[in-house]
Scaffold this motif. Structure first.
Motif, PDB file in Angstrom:
ATOM      1  N   ARG A 189       0.838  -1.201   0.000  1.00 12.13           N
ATOM      2  CA  ARG A 189       0.000   0.000   0.000  1.00 12.13           C
ATOM      3  C   ARG A 189       0.879   1.260   0.000  1.00 12.13           C
ATOM      4  N   ILE A 190       1.916   1.211   0.833  1.00 10.90           N
ATOM      5  CA  ILE A 190       2.817   2.366   0.940  1.00 10.90           C
ATOM      6  C   ILE A 190       3.599   2.518  -0.367  1.00 10.90           C
TER       7      ILE A 190
ATOM      8  N   SER B  92       1.848   4.325  -3.276  1.00 13.36           N
ATOM      9  CA  SER B  92       1.958   5.786  -3.226  1.00 13.36           C
ATOM     10  C   SER B  92       3.335   6.247  -3.684  1.00 13.36           C
TER      11      SER B  92
ATOM     12  N   VAL C 203       6.293   6.645   2.636  1.00 15.48           N
ATOM     13  CA  VAL C 203       6.205   6.840   1.190  1.00 15.48           C
ATOM     14  C   VAL C 203       7.478   7.544   0.703  1.00 15.48           C
TER      15      VAL C 203
ATOM     16  N   LEU D 159      -0.433   6.191   6.870  1.00 16.48           N
ATOM     17  CA  LEU D 159       0.672   5.269   6.556  1.00 16.48           C
ATOM     18  C   LEU D 159       1.036   5.308   5.080  1.00 16.48           C
ATOM     19  N   PHE D 160       0.037   5.624   4.236  1.00 20.44           N
ATOM     20  CA  PHE D 160       0.303   5.591   2.795  1.00 20.44           C
ATOM     21  C   PHE D 160      -0.488   6.670   2.086  1.00 20.44           C
TER      22      PHE D 160
END
Lengths: 354, 217
Positions: A259-260, A263, A338, B216-217
Protein backbone atom coordinates in the motif's frame (compact mmCIF):
# COMPACT_ATOMS: atom_id res chain seq x y z
CA UNK A 1 -25.95 0.04 4.99
CA UNK A 2 -23.97 -2.73 3.37
CA UNK A 3 -20.50 -1.46 4.20
CA UNK A 4 -19.06 -1.36 7.71
CA UNK A 5 -16.04 0.51 9.04
CA UNK A 6 -13.85 -2.13 10.61
CA UNK A 7 -10.42 -2.93 11.91
CA UNK A 8 -8.57 -5.57 9.93
CA UNK A 9 -8.65 -7.90 12.91
CA UNK A 10 -12.42 -7.59 13.20
CA UNK A 11 -12.86 -8.09 9.45
CA UNK A 12 -11.03 -11.43 9.57
CA UNK A 13 -13.21 -12.59 12.45
CA UNK A 14 -16.46 -11.55 10.78
CA UNK A 15 -15.38 -13.09 7.45
CA UNK A 16 -14.52 -16.38 9.17
CA UNK A 17 -17.96 -16.56 10.79
CA UNK A 18 -19.61 -15.77 7.46
CA UNK A 19 -17.52 -18.51 5.81
CA UNK A 20 -19.25 -20.98 8.10
CA UNK A 21 -16.47 -21.24 10.66
CA UNK A 22 -18.07 -21.83 14.05
CA UNK A 23 -14.95 -22.71 16.01
CA UNK A 24 -12.27 -20.30 17.19
CA UNK A 25 -9.44 -21.39 19.45
CA UNK A 26 -6.90 -18.80 20.47
CA UNK A 27 -4.82 -17.07 23.05
CA UNK A 28 -4.64 -13.26 23.18
CA UNK A 29 -1.62 -11.35 21.94
CA UNK A 30 -1.06 -7.79 20.69
CA UNK A 31 -1.62 -6.70 17.91
CA UNK A 32 -4.12 -9.47 17.12
CA UNK A 33 -6.36 -9.30 20.18
CA UNK A 34 -9.42 -7.62 18.60
CA UNK A 35 -9.83 -10.77 16.52
CA UNK A 36 -10.23 -12.92 19.65
CA UNK A 37 -12.40 -10.27 21.28
CA UNK A 38 -14.71 -10.14 18.27
CA UNK A 39 -14.97 -13.93 18.29
CA UNK A 40 -15.67 -13.93 22.03
CA UNK A 41 -18.52 -11.46 21.55
CA UNK A 42 -19.99 -12.88 18.34
CA UNK A 43 -19.54 -16.67 18.39
CA UNK A 44 -21.97 -17.37 21.26
CA UNK A 45 -24.61 -15.17 19.59
CA UNK A 46 -24.21 -16.93 16.25
CA UNK A 47 -24.17 -20.55 17.25
CA UNK A 48 -20.41 -20.91 17.45
CA UNK A 49 -17.72 -21.43 20.02
CA UNK A 50 -14.87 -19.13 21.00
CA UNK A 51 -12.49 -20.81 23.37
CA UNK A 52 -9.55 -19.06 24.99
CA UNK A 53 -7.07 -21.88 25.41
CA UNK A 54 -4.43 -22.07 28.14
CA UNK A 55 -1.71 -21.48 25.54
CA UNK A 56 -1.08 -21.10 21.82
CA UNK A 57 0.02 -24.74 21.67
CA UNK A 58 -3.26 -25.91 23.18
CA UNK A 59 -5.20 -23.70 20.76
CA UNK A 60 -3.58 -25.12 17.61
CA UNK A 61 -4.10 -28.68 18.84
CA UNK A 62 -7.76 -27.89 19.49
CA UNK A 63 -7.92 -26.74 15.87
CA UNK A 64 -6.44 -30.11 14.82
CA UNK A 65 -9.13 -31.99 16.72
CA UNK A 66 -11.94 -29.77 15.50
CA UNK A 67 -10.96 -29.84 11.87
CA UNK A 68 -10.49 -33.64 11.97
CA UNK A 69 -14.25 -33.83 12.54
CA UNK A 70 -14.81 -31.97 9.28
CA UNK A 71 -15.73 -28.63 10.86
CA UNK A 72 -14.15 -25.36 9.80
CA UNK A 73 -11.81 -24.06 12.50
CA UNK A 74 -9.55 -21.05 12.88
CA UNK A 75 -6.84 -19.85 15.24
CA UNK A 76 -5.04 -16.55 15.33
CA UNK A 77 -1.97 -15.11 16.95
CA UNK A 78 0.97 -12.81 16.38
CA UNK A 79 4.57 -13.74 15.67
CA UNK A 80 5.81 -15.23 18.98
CA UNK A 81 2.54 -17.13 19.30
CA UNK A 82 2.88 -18.56 15.79
CA UNK A 83 6.29 -19.98 16.72
CA UNK A 84 4.59 -21.76 19.61
CA UNK A 85 1.99 -23.14 17.22
CA UNK A 86 4.53 -24.53 14.77
CA UNK A 87 4.43 -28.06 16.17
CA UNK A 88 0.66 -28.23 15.77
CA UNK A 89 0.85 -26.66 12.31
CA UNK A 90 3.20 -29.43 11.20
CA UNK A 91 0.87 -32.09 12.66
CA UNK A 92 -2.11 -30.56 10.87
CA UNK A 93 -0.22 -30.48 7.56
CA UNK A 94 0.98 -34.05 8.19
CA UNK A 95 -2.60 -35.12 8.84
CA UNK A 96 -3.85 -33.49 5.61
CA UNK A 97 -6.30 -31.33 7.51
CA UNK A 98 -7.67 -27.97 6.41
CA UNK A 99 -7.75 -25.01 8.76
CA UNK A 100 -7.02 -21.29 8.80
CA UNK A 101 -4.20 -19.78 10.85
CA UNK A 102 -3.90 -16.01 11.17
CA UNK A 103 -0.57 -14.30 11.88
CA UNK A 104 -0.89 -10.56 12.60
CA UNK A 105 2.86 -10.03 12.55
CA UNK A 106 4.82 -7.90 15.00
CA UNK A 107 8.54 -7.23 15.40
CA UNK A 108 10.86 -10.09 16.37
CA UNK A 109 12.82 -12.21 17.07
CA UNK A 110 11.92 -13.32 20.58
CA UNK A 111 9.23 -11.31 22.28
CA UNK A 112 10.39 -8.52 19.98
CA UNK A 113 7.89 -5.68 20.03
CA UNK A 114 4.25 -4.94 19.48
CA UNK A 115 4.46 -2.75 16.38
CA UNK A 116 3.95 -4.06 12.80
CA UNK A 117 6.52 -6.20 10.97
CA UNK A 118 6.82 -8.65 8.09
CA UNK A 119 9.71 -10.62 9.49
CA UNK A 120 7.83 -13.93 9.57
CA UNK A 121 7.84 -14.25 5.77
CA UNK A 122 10.47 -16.98 5.82
CA UNK A 123 8.73 -18.79 8.64
CA UNK A 124 5.37 -18.73 6.84
CA UNK A 125 6.63 -19.69 3.39
CA UNK A 126 9.64 -21.89 4.15
CA UNK A 127 9.37 -23.52 7.55
CA UNK A 128 6.04 -23.08 9.32
CA UNK A 129 6.80 -26.38 11.10
CA UNK A 130 9.15 -29.32 10.75
CA UNK A 131 9.01 -31.64 7.76
CA UNK A 132 8.35 -31.35 4.05
CA UNK A 133 5.29 -29.14 3.99
CA UNK A 134 3.66 -26.01 2.71
CA UNK A 135 0.93 -23.75 3.94
CA UNK A 136 -1.13 -21.70 1.52
CA UNK A 137 -0.05 -18.18 2.50
CA UNK A 138 -2.30 -15.26 1.64
CA UNK A 139 -1.18 -11.65 2.13
CA UNK A 140 -4.02 -9.12 2.36
CA UNK A 141 -3.21 -5.45 1.78
CA UNK A 142 -6.47 -3.85 2.88
CA UNK A 143 -9.22 -4.40 5.41
CA UNK A 144 -11.42 -5.54 2.51
CA UNK A 145 -8.86 -8.20 1.63
CA UNK A 146 -8.53 -9.23 5.27
CA UNK A 147 -12.17 -10.25 4.85
CA UNK A 148 -12.21 -11.62 1.30
CA UNK A 149 -8.96 -13.59 1.61
CA UNK A 150 -10.18 -15.15 4.87
CA UNK A 151 -13.20 -16.56 3.05
CA UNK A 152 -10.93 -17.76 0.26
CA UNK A 153 -8.47 -19.29 2.75
CA UNK A 154 -11.19 -21.59 4.11
CA UNK A 155 -12.16 -22.68 0.59
CA UNK A 156 -8.55 -23.30 -0.49
CA UNK A 157 -7.81 -25.20 2.72
CA UNK A 158 -10.83 -27.46 2.17
CA UNK A 159 -10.17 -27.90 -1.54
CA UNK A 160 -6.53 -28.98 -1.10
CA UNK A 161 -6.80 -30.44 2.41
CA UNK A 162 -4.04 -28.27 3.79
CA UNK A 163 -3.73 -25.41 6.29
CA UNK A 164 -3.93 -21.87 4.95
CA UNK A 165 -2.39 -18.85 6.64
CA UNK A 166 -3.44 -15.22 6.53
CA UNK A 167 -0.14 -13.38 6.85
CA UNK A 168 -1.06 -9.88 7.98
CA UNK A 169 0.69 -7.39 10.24
CA UNK A 170 -0.10 -5.06 13.12
CA UNK A 171 -0.89 -2.13 10.85
CA UNK A 172 -3.45 -4.07 8.80
CA UNK A 173 -4.88 -5.60 11.95
CA UNK A 174 -5.37 -2.25 13.64
CA UNK A 175 -6.24 0.13 10.83
CA UNK A 176 -9.82 0.85 9.89
CA UNK A 177 -11.33 0.84 6.41
CA UNK A 178 -14.74 0.20 4.89
CA UNK A 179 -15.46 -3.44 4.20
CA UNK A 180 -18.20 -5.15 2.23
CA UNK A 181 -18.97 -8.73 3.18
CA UNK A 182 -21.31 -9.36 0.27
CA UNK A 183 -18.52 -9.55 -2.31
CA UNK A 184 -17.39 -13.16 -2.00
CA UNK A 185 -18.63 -16.17 -3.96
CA UNK A 186 -17.80 -19.46 -2.27
CA UNK A 187 -16.22 -22.32 -4.25
CA UNK A 188 -17.78 -25.69 -4.98
CA UNK A 189 -15.92 -28.00 -2.61
CA UNK A 190 -15.49 -31.76 -2.41
CA UNK A 191 -17.35 -33.60 0.35
CA UNK A 192 -15.22 -34.30 3.43
CA UNK A 193 -15.34 -38.08 3.15
CA UNK A 194 -12.22 -38.31 5.33
CA UNK A 195 -13.77 -36.61 8.37
CA UNK A 196 -14.00 -38.39 11.71
CA UNK A 197 -17.60 -37.49 12.41
CA UNK A 198 -19.13 -40.85 13.32
CA UNK A 199 -19.47 -43.71 10.82
CA UNK A 200 -22.77 -44.98 12.27
CA UNK A 201 -21.79 -48.51 11.17
CA UNK A 202 -22.46 -47.41 7.60
CA UNK A 203 -18.87 -47.05 6.36
CA UNK A 204 -15.27 -47.88 7.29
CA UNK A 205 -13.98 -45.72 10.11
CA UNK A 206 -11.71 -42.83 9.16
CA UNK A 207 -8.33 -42.26 10.78
CA UNK A 208 -6.57 -38.92 11.12
CA UNK A 209 -2.89 -39.49 11.74
CA UNK A 210 0.54 -38.10 10.94
CA UNK A 211 2.67 -41.05 12.12
CA UNK A 212 3.94 -43.52 9.51
CA UNK A 213 6.36 -46.18 10.72
CA UNK A 214 7.53 -47.47 7.32
CA UNK A 215 9.78 -45.00 5.46
CA UNK A 216 8.47 -46.00 2.02
CA UNK A 217 4.88 -45.51 3.15
CA UNK A 218 5.70 -42.08 4.52
CA UNK A 219 7.57 -41.21 1.34
CA UNK A 220 4.54 -42.13 -0.79
CA UNK A 221 2.28 -40.01 1.39
CA UNK A 222 4.60 -37.01 1.25
CA UNK A 223 4.89 -37.41 -2.53
CA UNK A 224 1.11 -37.53 -2.90
CA UNK A 225 0.91 -34.35 -0.82
CA UNK A 226 3.46 -32.65 -3.08
CA UNK A 227 1.31 -33.54 -6.10
CA UNK A 228 -1.41 -31.47 -4.46
CA UNK A 229 1.09 -28.67 -3.83
CA UNK A 230 1.84 -28.72 -7.56
CA UNK A 231 -1.85 -28.19 -8.25
CA UNK A 232 -1.87 -25.27 -5.81
CA UNK A 233 1.16 -23.77 -7.55
CA UNK A 234 -0.45 -24.23 -10.95
CA UNK A 235 -3.92 -22.91 -10.11
CA UNK A 236 -3.90 -20.55 -7.19
CA UNK A 237 -1.27 -17.85 -7.78
CA UNK A 238 -2.62 -14.35 -7.11
CA UNK A 239 -0.88 -11.03 -7.67
CA UNK A 240 -1.58 -7.48 -8.76
CA UNK A 241 0.42 -5.37 -11.19
CA UNK A 242 0.31 -1.61 -10.97
CA UNK A 243 1.93 0.48 -13.73
CA UNK A 244 4.32 -2.32 -14.63
CA UNK A 245 3.75 -2.16 -18.41
CA UNK A 246 6.40 0.43 -19.18
CA UNK A 247 8.23 0.36 -15.83
CA UNK A 248 12.01 0.34 -15.47
CA UNK A 249 11.97 -0.06 -11.71
CA UNK A 250 9.48 -2.50 -10.22
CA UNK A 251 8.85 -2.71 -6.50
CA UNK A 252 7.87 -6.15 -5.27
CA UNK A 253 5.92 -5.97 -2.03
CA UNK A 254 2.99 -7.46 -0.19
CA UNK A 255 0.60 -6.43 2.57
CA UNK A 256 0.79 -2.97 4.12
CA UNK A 257 4.16 -2.34 2.48
CA UNK A 258 2.53 -2.69 -0.95
CA UNK A 259 0.00 0.00 0.00
CA UNK A 260 2.82 2.37 0.94
CA UNK A 261 4.85 1.40 -2.13
CA UNK A 262 1.89 2.18 -4.40
CA UNK A 263 1.96 5.79 -3.23
CA UNK A 264 5.74 5.81 -3.73
CA UNK A 265 5.29 4.56 -7.31
CA UNK A 266 2.85 7.41 -8.00
CA UNK A 267 5.28 9.88 -6.45
CA UNK A 268 8.21 8.53 -8.49
CA UNK A 269 6.11 8.73 -11.68
CA UNK A 270 5.28 12.34 -10.85
CA UNK A 271 9.03 12.94 -10.74
CA UNK A 272 9.55 11.35 -14.15
CA UNK A 273 10.76 7.90 -13.09
CA UNK A 274 9.03 4.91 -14.65
CA UNK A 275 8.21 2.90 -11.54
CA UNK A 276 5.76 0.07 -11.06
CA UNK A 277 4.48 -2.19 -8.32
CA UNK A 278 4.17 -5.96 -8.34
CA UNK A 279 2.08 -6.96 -5.35
CA UNK A 280 2.12 -10.59 -4.28
CA UNK A 281 -1.26 -11.67 -2.93
CA UNK A 282 -0.29 -15.33 -2.54
CA UNK A 283 3.14 -15.80 -0.95
CA UNK A 284 2.78 -19.54 -1.29
CA UNK A 285 2.22 -20.24 -4.12
CA UNK A 286 4.72 -17.51 -5.01
CA UNK A 287 4.08 -15.67 -8.31
CA UNK A 288 7.43 -16.82 -9.69
CA UNK A 289 6.40 -17.24 -13.34
CA UNK A 290 4.86 -13.79 -13.47
CA UNK A 291 7.99 -12.20 -12.01
CA UNK A 292 10.15 -14.17 -14.45
CA UNK A 293 8.09 -12.81 -17.35
CA UNK A 294 8.47 -9.28 -16.00
CA UNK A 295 12.23 -9.69 -15.52
CA UNK A 296 12.70 -9.67 -19.32
CA UNK A 297 11.44 -6.13 -19.67
CA UNK A 298 12.39 -4.22 -16.52
CA UNK A 299 15.75 -2.81 -15.40
CA UNK A 300 15.57 -3.65 -11.70
CA UNK A 301 13.46 -5.02 -8.87
CA UNK A 302 13.34 -3.60 -5.37
CA UNK A 303 11.85 -5.90 -2.77
CA UNK A 304 10.34 -3.65 -0.10
CA UNK A 305 9.64 -5.46 3.15
CA UNK A 306 9.37 -4.73 6.85
CA UNK A 307 12.30 -7.02 7.64
CA UNK A 308 16.01 -7.37 6.88
CA UNK A 309 15.46 -9.06 3.49
CA UNK A 310 13.43 -12.25 3.18
CA UNK A 311 11.13 -12.21 0.12
CA UNK A 312 14.01 -10.64 -1.84
CA UNK A 313 15.55 -14.12 -2.10
CA UNK A 314 12.42 -15.53 -3.73
CA UNK A 315 12.43 -12.65 -6.21
CA UNK A 316 16.07 -13.42 -7.07
CA UNK A 317 15.31 -17.10 -7.61
CA UNK A 318 12.16 -16.38 -9.61
CA UNK A 319 13.91 -13.93 -11.93
CA UNK A 320 17.20 -15.86 -12.10
CA UNK A 321 18.91 -12.59 -11.16
CA UNK A 322 18.48 -11.46 -14.76
CA UNK A 323 18.41 -7.86 -13.56
CA UNK A 324 19.56 -6.43 -10.21
CA UNK A 325 17.29 -7.37 -7.32
CA UNK A 326 17.81 -5.31 -4.18
CA UNK A 327 16.08 -5.09 -0.84
CA UNK A 328 14.81 -2.04 0.99
CA UNK A 329 13.40 -2.56 4.44
CA UNK A 330 12.74 -1.30 7.92
CA UNK A 331 12.42 -3.64 10.84
CA UNK A 332 11.68 -3.84 14.55
CA UNK A 333 8.19 -2.39 14.16
CA UNK A 334 9.19 0.61 12.05
CA UNK A 335 6.95 1.21 9.03
CA UNK A 336 8.71 2.63 5.95
CA UNK A 337 7.30 5.93 4.71
CA UNK A 338 6.20 6.84 1.19
CA UNK A 339 9.08 9.34 1.12
CA UNK A 340 11.72 6.77 2.03
CA UNK A 341 10.59 4.32 -0.63
CA UNK A 342 10.32 7.07 -3.26
CA UNK A 343 13.88 8.14 -2.49
CA UNK A 344 15.09 4.56 -2.85
CA UNK A 345 13.42 4.31 -6.28
CA UNK A 346 14.96 7.63 -7.36
CA UNK A 347 18.39 6.72 -5.99
CA UNK A 348 18.56 3.40 -7.83
CA UNK A 349 17.08 4.83 -11.02
CA UNK A 350 19.74 7.55 -11.11
CA UNK A 351 22.53 4.93 -10.94
CA UNK A 352 24.40 4.19 -14.16
CA UNK A 353 23.86 0.63 -15.36
CA UNK A 354 26.74 -1.84 -15.10
CA UNK B 1 -17.45 25.30 16.53
CA UNK B 2 -16.26 22.15 18.17
CA UNK B 3 -15.32 24.18 21.27
CA UNK B 4 -19.05 24.37 22.09
CA UNK B 5 -18.42 21.02 23.74
CA UNK B 6 -16.74 22.94 26.57
CA UNK B 7 -19.51 23.76 29.06
CA UNK B 8 -17.29 22.89 32.03
CA UNK B 9 -13.53 22.83 32.33
CA UNK B 10 -13.27 19.09 31.66
CA UNK B 11 -14.42 17.21 28.57
CA UNK B 12 -14.29 13.42 28.49
CA UNK B 13 -14.47 11.57 25.15
CA UNK B 14 -15.75 7.98 25.29
CA UNK B 15 -17.41 5.46 22.99
CA UNK B 16 -17.05 2.15 21.21
CA UNK B 17 -13.50 1.66 19.95
CA UNK B 18 -12.84 2.80 16.42
CA UNK B 19 -15.61 5.42 16.34
CA UNK B 20 -13.13 8.27 16.05
CA UNK B 21 -12.69 9.28 19.68
CA UNK B 22 -9.06 10.29 19.28
CA UNK B 23 -9.80 12.29 16.15
CA UNK B 24 -12.51 14.23 18.03
CA UNK B 25 -10.33 14.69 21.10
CA UNK B 26 -7.38 16.01 19.09
CA UNK B 27 -9.58 18.33 17.01
CA UNK B 28 -11.18 19.65 20.18
CA UNK B 29 -7.85 20.23 21.94
CA UNK B 30 -6.41 22.05 18.91
CA UNK B 31 -9.50 24.28 18.58
CA UNK B 32 -9.55 24.92 22.33
CA UNK B 33 -5.89 25.97 22.26
CA UNK B 34 -6.86 28.81 19.91
CA UNK B 35 -9.49 30.10 22.34
CA UNK B 36 -8.38 29.28 25.87
CA UNK B 37 -5.15 30.04 27.66
CA UNK B 38 -4.30 26.70 29.20
CA UNK B 39 -5.37 23.49 27.44
CA UNK B 40 -4.43 19.92 28.32
CA UNK B 41 -5.14 16.66 26.51
CA UNK B 42 -4.78 13.43 28.47
CA UNK B 43 -4.37 10.09 26.71
CA UNK B 44 -6.07 7.62 29.02
CA UNK B 45 -6.29 4.80 26.49
CA UNK B 46 -5.16 1.76 28.44
CA UNK B 47 -6.75 -0.64 25.96
CA UNK B 48 -5.00 -0.25 22.64
CA UNK B 49 -1.45 0.87 21.87
CA UNK B 50 -2.17 1.66 18.18
CA UNK B 51 -3.71 4.85 16.72
CA UNK B 52 -3.77 7.04 19.81
CA UNK B 53 -3.34 10.68 20.87
CA UNK B 54 0.39 10.12 21.15
CA UNK B 55 0.51 9.96 17.31
CA UNK B 56 -0.45 13.66 17.27
CA UNK B 57 1.67 14.77 20.22
CA UNK B 58 4.11 16.83 18.18
CA UNK B 59 1.44 18.88 16.40
CA UNK B 60 -0.51 19.36 19.63
CA UNK B 61 2.55 20.63 21.50
CA UNK B 62 3.50 22.90 18.64
CA UNK B 63 0.11 24.55 18.93
CA UNK B 64 0.38 25.03 22.67
CA UNK B 65 -1.49 22.06 24.06
CA UNK B 66 -0.08 20.38 27.15
CA UNK B 67 -0.02 16.70 26.13
CA UNK B 68 -0.27 14.20 28.96
CA UNK B 69 0.80 10.78 27.71
CA UNK B 70 1.56 7.46 29.35
CA UNK B 71 5.34 7.30 29.79
CA UNK B 72 6.02 4.70 27.14
CA UNK B 73 3.30 5.49 24.60
CA UNK B 74 4.13 4.34 21.06
CA UNK B 75 7.07 2.23 22.12
CA UNK B 76 7.37 -1.51 22.53
CA UNK B 77 6.73 -1.16 26.26
CA UNK B 78 3.42 0.61 25.72
CA UNK B 79 1.97 -0.94 28.85
CA UNK B 80 -1.49 0.05 30.11
CA UNK B 81 -0.54 2.93 32.39
CA UNK B 82 -1.78 6.41 33.19
CA UNK B 83 0.18 9.56 32.42
CA UNK B 84 2.02 10.49 35.65
CA UNK B 85 1.01 14.14 35.20
CA UNK B 86 -2.65 13.31 34.61
CA UNK B 87 -3.91 14.80 37.97
CA UNK B 88 -2.86 18.23 36.64
CA UNK B 89 -6.28 18.45 35.03
CA UNK B 90 -7.85 18.56 38.50
CA UNK B 91 -5.29 20.72 40.30
CA UNK B 92 -4.69 23.51 37.78
CA UNK B 93 -7.09 25.90 36.06
CA UNK B 94 -6.66 24.26 32.64
CA UNK B 95 -9.36 23.22 30.22
CA UNK B 96 -8.86 19.53 29.60
CA UNK B 97 -9.81 16.90 27.04
CA UNK B 98 -9.60 13.33 28.31
CA UNK B 99 -9.31 10.76 25.49
CA UNK B 100 -10.48 7.45 26.91
CA UNK B 101 -9.97 3.91 25.56
CA UNK B 102 -12.76 2.05 23.81
CA UNK B 103 -15.91 0.59 25.34
CA UNK B 104 -16.51 -0.12 29.02
CA UNK B 105 -13.08 -1.74 29.35
CA UNK B 106 -11.45 1.56 28.42
CA UNK B 107 -13.87 3.62 30.52
CA UNK B 108 -13.16 1.63 33.71
CA UNK B 109 -10.06 3.74 34.24
CA UNK B 110 -12.28 6.80 34.89
CA UNK B 111 -13.93 5.20 37.92
CA UNK B 112 -11.14 6.11 40.32
CA UNK B 113 -11.35 9.76 39.22
CA UNK B 114 -15.14 10.12 39.06
CA UNK B 115 -15.38 12.24 42.20
CA UNK B 116 -12.61 14.55 41.09
CA UNK B 117 -14.30 15.08 37.70
CA UNK B 118 -17.52 15.86 39.54
CA UNK B 119 -15.78 18.35 41.78
CA UNK B 120 -14.34 20.38 38.89
CA UNK B 121 -17.35 19.95 36.55
CA UNK B 122 -17.26 17.82 33.41
CA UNK B 123 -19.08 16.86 30.23
CA UNK B 124 -18.71 13.32 29.00
CA UNK B 125 -19.57 12.72 25.33
CA UNK B 126 -20.37 9.47 23.55
CA UNK B 127 -18.80 9.30 20.09
CA UNK B 128 -21.15 7.46 17.75
CA UNK B 129 -20.34 5.95 14.34
CA UNK B 130 -23.28 4.17 12.72
CA UNK B 131 -20.88 2.22 10.51
CA UNK B 132 -19.11 0.47 13.40
CA UNK B 133 -20.43 -3.01 14.24
CA UNK B 134 -21.20 -2.11 17.88
CA UNK B 135 -23.14 0.97 16.80
CA UNK B 136 -24.90 -0.76 13.90
CA UNK B 137 -28.19 -0.97 15.74
CA UNK B 138 -29.71 1.09 18.51
CA UNK B 139 -29.81 -1.78 21.01
CA UNK B 140 -26.05 -2.36 20.75
CA UNK B 141 -25.41 1.37 21.06
CA UNK B 142 -27.63 1.66 24.12
CA UNK B 143 -25.82 -1.23 25.74
CA UNK B 144 -22.46 0.32 24.98
CA UNK B 145 -23.51 3.74 26.33
CA UNK B 146 -24.94 2.33 29.57
CA UNK B 147 -21.97 0.00 30.05
CA UNK B 148 -19.58 2.93 29.80
CA UNK B 149 -21.62 4.92 32.34
CA UNK B 150 -21.66 1.96 34.70
CA UNK B 151 -17.92 1.35 34.35
CA UNK B 152 -16.91 5.00 34.70
CA UNK B 153 -19.39 6.09 37.37
CA UNK B 154 -20.00 9.19 35.23
CA UNK B 155 -22.98 10.34 33.14
CA UNK B 156 -23.04 11.27 29.48
CA UNK B 157 -24.19 14.79 28.67
CA UNK B 158 -24.24 14.37 24.89
CA UNK B 159 -23.78 12.21 21.84
CA UNK B 160 -21.43 13.24 19.03
CA UNK B 161 -22.43 11.72 15.70
CA UNK B 162 -19.09 11.05 14.03
CA UNK B 163 -20.42 8.50 11.52
CA UNK B 164 -17.97 7.83 8.71
CA UNK B 165 -16.67 5.14 6.38
CA UNK B 166 -13.05 6.28 6.41
CA UNK B 167 -11.77 7.33 2.99
CA UNK B 168 -15.10 6.36 1.37
CA UNK B 169 -17.09 8.91 3.37
CA UNK B 170 -19.19 11.20 1.23
CA UNK B 171 -22.29 13.23 1.92
CA UNK B 172 -24.64 10.31 1.33
CA UNK B 173 -22.77 8.34 4.00
CA UNK B 174 -23.09 11.21 6.47
CA UNK B 175 -26.81 11.64 5.75
CA UNK B 176 -27.54 7.91 5.91
CA UNK B 177 -26.29 7.85 9.49
CA UNK B 178 -28.13 10.94 10.70
CA UNK B 179 -31.43 9.14 11.30
CA UNK B 180 -29.70 6.37 13.27
CA UNK B 181 -27.95 8.93 15.45
CA UNK B 182 -31.22 10.71 16.15
CA UNK B 183 -32.99 7.47 17.00
CA UNK B 184 -30.17 6.48 19.34
CA UNK B 185 -30.31 9.87 21.06
CA UNK B 186 -34.08 9.60 21.49
CA UNK B 187 -33.94 6.08 22.91
CA UNK B 188 -31.06 6.86 25.26
CA UNK B 189 -32.40 10.18 26.52
CA UNK B 190 -28.94 11.65 25.90
CA UNK B 191 -29.11 14.62 23.50
CA UNK B 192 -27.40 14.58 20.10
CA UNK B 193 -25.16 17.62 20.51
CA UNK B 194 -23.07 17.52 17.35
CA UNK B 195 -22.66 15.90 13.93
CA UNK B 196 -19.18 16.08 12.46
CA UNK B 197 -18.01 16.14 8.85
CA UNK B 198 -14.80 16.79 7.00
CA UNK B 199 -14.65 19.99 4.96
CA UNK B 200 -15.51 18.23 1.68
CA UNK B 201 -18.73 16.79 3.13
CA UNK B 202 -19.76 19.81 5.17
CA UNK B 203 -23.47 20.72 5.34
CA UNK B 204 -25.42 23.34 7.28
CA UNK B 205 -25.50 22.54 10.98
CA UNK B 206 -22.51 20.18 11.00
CA UNK B 207 -19.24 20.78 12.81
CA UNK B 208 -16.26 20.62 10.49
CA UNK B 209 -13.31 18.64 11.78
CA UNK B 210 -9.97 17.67 10.29
CA UNK B 211 -8.72 14.12 9.77
CA UNK B 212 -5.76 13.85 12.14
CA UNK B 213 -5.39 10.06 11.97
CA UNK B 214 -1.86 8.87 11.31
CA UNK B 215 -1.34 8.29 7.57
CA UNK B 216 0.67 5.27 6.56
CA UNK B 217 0.30 5.59 2.80
Amino acid sequence: MSKMLMKGNEAIAEAAIRAGCKLFFGYPITPQTELSEYMAKQMPKRGGLCLQAESEIAAINMVLGATASGARAITSSSSPGISLKSEGISYIAGSDLPCVIVNVQRGGPGLGGIQPAQSDYNQATKAPGHGDLHLIVLAPASVQEMASLTGLAFDLADQYRMPAMILADGALGQMMEPVDFEERTARELPEKTWACCGHGNKREHNIINSLYIQPNVLEDIVKERFKRYEEVEKNEVMYEEYMCDDADTVIVAYGITARIAKSAVKEARARGVKAGLFRCITLYPFPAKELERLSHKVKRFISVEMNMGQMVNDVKVATDCRVPVTHYGRTGGVIPTVKEITEEILRLSAKKEG
Amino acid sequence: MITELFKHKAVIICGHFGTGKTNIAVNLALAAADRFANVCIADLDTVNPYFRTADNAEELRRRGVNVLLPQFANTNVDIPSLPPSFPLIFTTDCCSVTDVGGDEEGAAVLRGFAERYESIGYDMYYVFNAFRPENANTDYSLYSLRAIEAASGLKFSGIINNSNLGAETDRSVVFAAQKKAEEFAKESGVPLVMTTAFEKNAFPGCTVIEDVTKKLF
